[in-house]
Scaffold this active site. Structure first.
Site, mmCIF file in Angstrom:
data_model
loop_
_atom_site.group_PDB
_atom_site.id
_atom_site.type_symbol
_atom_site.label_atom_id
_atom_site.label_comp_id
_atom_site.label_asym_id
_atom_site.label_seq_id
_atom_site.Cartn_x
_atom_site.Cartn_y
_atom_site.Cartn_z
ATOM 1 N N ASP A 249 1.853 2.706 -28.582
ATOM 2 C CA ASP A 249 0.453 2.981 -28.245
ATOM 3 C C ASP A 249 -0.321 3.574 -29.408
ATOM 4 O O ASP A 249 -1.541 3.488 -29.447
ATOM 5 C CB ASP A 249 0.382 3.917 -27.038
ATOM 6 C CG ASP A 249 0.796 3.163 -25.785
ATOM 7 O OD1 ASP A 249 2.005 3.017 -25.557
ATOM 8 O OD2 ASP A 249 -0.097 2.667 -25.078
ATOM 9 N N ASN A 259 4.951 5.967 -27.642
ATOM 10 C CA ASN A 259 5.107 4.840 -26.711
ATOM 11 C C ASN A 259 5.503 5.404 -25.347
ATOM 12 O O ASN A 259 5.668 6.619 -25.168
ATOM 13 C CB ASN A 259 6.143 3.843 -27.228
ATOM 14 C CG ASN A 259 6.136 2.553 -26.413
ATOM 15 O OD1 ASN A 259 5.071 1.984 -26.157
ATOM 16 N ND2 ASN A 259 7.299 2.098 -25.974
ATOM 17 N N LYS A 260 5.677 4.521 -24.408
ATOM 18 C CA LYS A 260 6.012 4.909 -23.032
ATOM 19 C C LYS A 260 7.147 5.923 -22.996
ATOM 20 O O LYS A 260 8.125 5.798 -23.723
ATOM 21 C CB LYS A 260 6.383 3.639 -22.259
ATOM 22 C CG LYS A 260 6.766 3.820 -20.821
ATOM 23 C CD LYS A 260 5.750 4.590 -20.011
ATOM 24 C CE LYS A 260 4.357 3.992 -20.052
ATOM 25 N NZ LYS A 260 3.322 4.894 -19.502
HETATM 26 O O1 MRU Z 1 1.107 3.218 -19.447
HETATM 27 P P1 MRU Z 1 1.178 1.813 -19.971
HETATM 28 O O2 MRU Z 1 1.820 0.866 -19.019
HETATM 29 O O3 MRU Z 1 -0.156 1.325 -20.465
HETATM 30 O O4 MRU Z 1 2.118 1.953 -21.236
HETATM 31 C C1 MRU Z 1 2.310 0.847 -22.051
HETATM 32 C C2 MRU Z 1 3.279 1.057 -23.127
HETATM 33 O O5 MRU Z 1 3.775 2.131 -23.360
HETATM 34 C C3 MRU Z 1 3.530 -0.103 -24.014
HETATM 35 O O6 MRU Z 1 4.821 -0.065 -24.531
HETATM 36 C C4 MRU Z 1 2.533 -0.052 -25.163
HETATM 37 O O7 MRU Z 1 1.225 0.048 -24.693
HETATM 38 C C5 MRU Z 1 2.661 -1.217 -26.032
HETATM 39 S S1 MRU Z 1 1.979 -2.629 -25.281
HETATM 40 C C6 MRU Z 1 2.125 -3.948 -26.309
#
Ligand code: MRU
Length: 375
Positions: A249, A259-260
């Site tokens: 992100d 990231n997540k």
């Molecule tokens: O909370 P989210 O579902 O928007 O989180 C998304 C992620 O963490 C993805 O790994 C990240 O945005 C990369 S998307 C190509």
């Protein structure tokens, strides 16, 4: 926008048929229901991003860009024909969109890019500005497809047919307009007959891996196995994973990557088992103004997502305290490489990230095919 889901000819986010609304697949309904939604309402566009109806860093960037155009067009239709008042109203709405979620830098990147376009077009009249905003939003959408494909080509360089690949959350087609980021090399490899075995972490608490990644990959005929997050170490130990690739992100200038939630744990495990750990990130997810991961704002969400969501009956005491950060930051020294549309960035990141920043500045106006270097 393309909506032929059955034949795989669909976009995750785009313009409505009449070109005046934001359109997207409502990802909160997946995998049970495939529903394309259209809206030109500011509150609904903001909620779509906040509630993860449209989600994933690149997809929310595209959604934000189209939202800005949609709002601008609506302001014009509602009688804002004078540039100054139009601009003021648009800025207020843009702020609402930009603040819908804090961590993915693509959201702010897209809003800033759209608002810079407005600044550059002052003097053209409101209708001229709105035309330019439509063009810019289309460009952001089209570039996303092109960027992800190029990123996929670069990612394929570090993969071999037959490998086991572990991914987390959904950095797939549903997180972008088409190929996704972490999944782009997987889709391209699949087109070329690579026989990947993908492991998808279910990704507590919002289950993007279960609901979205395993859904989109199996729909595309890719060999995917769903595991719970707490099974990853064991699957690695059994030798089933040769590479870990996740999306991100926001990447900071020193290579730290948000990231997540759960990504950091995977990177630690990958290091323990000597498995390469890659982050896939379009340049729009790189924040050269953030010096390190310590300055990245981590979104915290409602504890109800942990306690009650997905369950018929509450699965925790009603009054128990929760902590629900949506993202974590993986330290740069755990990251083998950052796969971008410009090439794979490797340590020492303090040096190579600056190299990338200069390259982006120099190549900004070149077509995508002319980009791509080992940095
Ligand atoms: O909370 P989210 O579902 O928007 O989180 C998304 C992620 O963490 C993805 O790994 C990240 O945005 C990369 S998307 C190509």
């Amino acid at each position: 926008m393309k909506t032929d889901f059955k034949n795989g000819d669909y976009d995750t986010v785009g313009f409505s048929e009449d070109g005046r609304k934001l359109a997207f697949i409502d990802q909160t309904l997946l995998p049970g229901e495939v529903k394309f939604v259209e809206t030109d309402d500011l509150g609904e566009m903001r909620q779509a991003i906040y509630l993860l109806k449209v989600r994933g860093a690149p997809a929310i960037g595209v959604a934000a860009a189209i939202s800005i155009f949609v709002i601008a067009n609506k302001l014009m239709e509602n009688g804002f024909h004078e540039e100054e008042s139009f601009m003021k109203a648009l800025q207020m709405s843009a702020q609402v969109i930009a603040e819908a979620r804090p961590t993915a830098v693509n959201l702010k990147w897209a809003v800033d890019r759209m608002m810079e376009r407005v600044d550059a077009c002052l003097g053209l009249g409101v209708d001229g500005i709105v035309d330019e905003l439509k063009r810019e939003a289309k460009l952001i959408r089209d570039q996303d497809v092109e960027v992800c494909r190029k990123l996929g080509e670069n990612g394929l360089e570090v993969l071999e047919s037959g490998q086991g690949i572990l991914t987390h959350c959904n950095a797939g087609r549903l997180a972008a307009v088409r190929y996704g980021t972490a999944t782009a090399p997987i889709y391209l490899g699949n087109e070329r007959g690579y026989d990947f075995k993908v492991y998808a972490d279910e990704t507590r608490p919002l289950l993007q891996g279960a609901r979205l990644t395993s859904f989109e990959l199996s729909n595309a005929g890719i060999d995917v196995t769903l595991i719970c997050d707490d099974m990853a170490a064991s699957v690695m130990k059994q030798g089933k994973v040769q590479t870990v690739i996740t999306g991100c992100d926001r990447v900071a200038l020193n290579g730290d990557a948000a990231n997540k939630i759960g990504t950091l744990g995977l990177a630690v495990m990958a290091k323990h088992f000597n498995i390469p750990f890659y982050i896939a990130a379009p340049a729009s997810s790189i924040d050269f103004n953030t010096l390190s991961g310590n300055s990245i704002i981590i979104e915290e969400r409602d504890g109800d997502e942990i306690k009650n969501m997905w369950y018929k009956k509450p699965m925790a005491p009603d009054d128990v305290r929760t902590y629900n950060p949506a993202f974590d930051v993986t330290d740069a020294d755990l990251i083998t490489g950052i796969i971008t549309e410009y090439g794979i960035i490797r340590p020492p990141y303090r040096q190579t990230m600056r190299g990338l920043r200069d390259l982006i500045k120099a190549e900004q106006h070149k077509p995508m095919e002319a980009r791509g270097h080992e940095i």
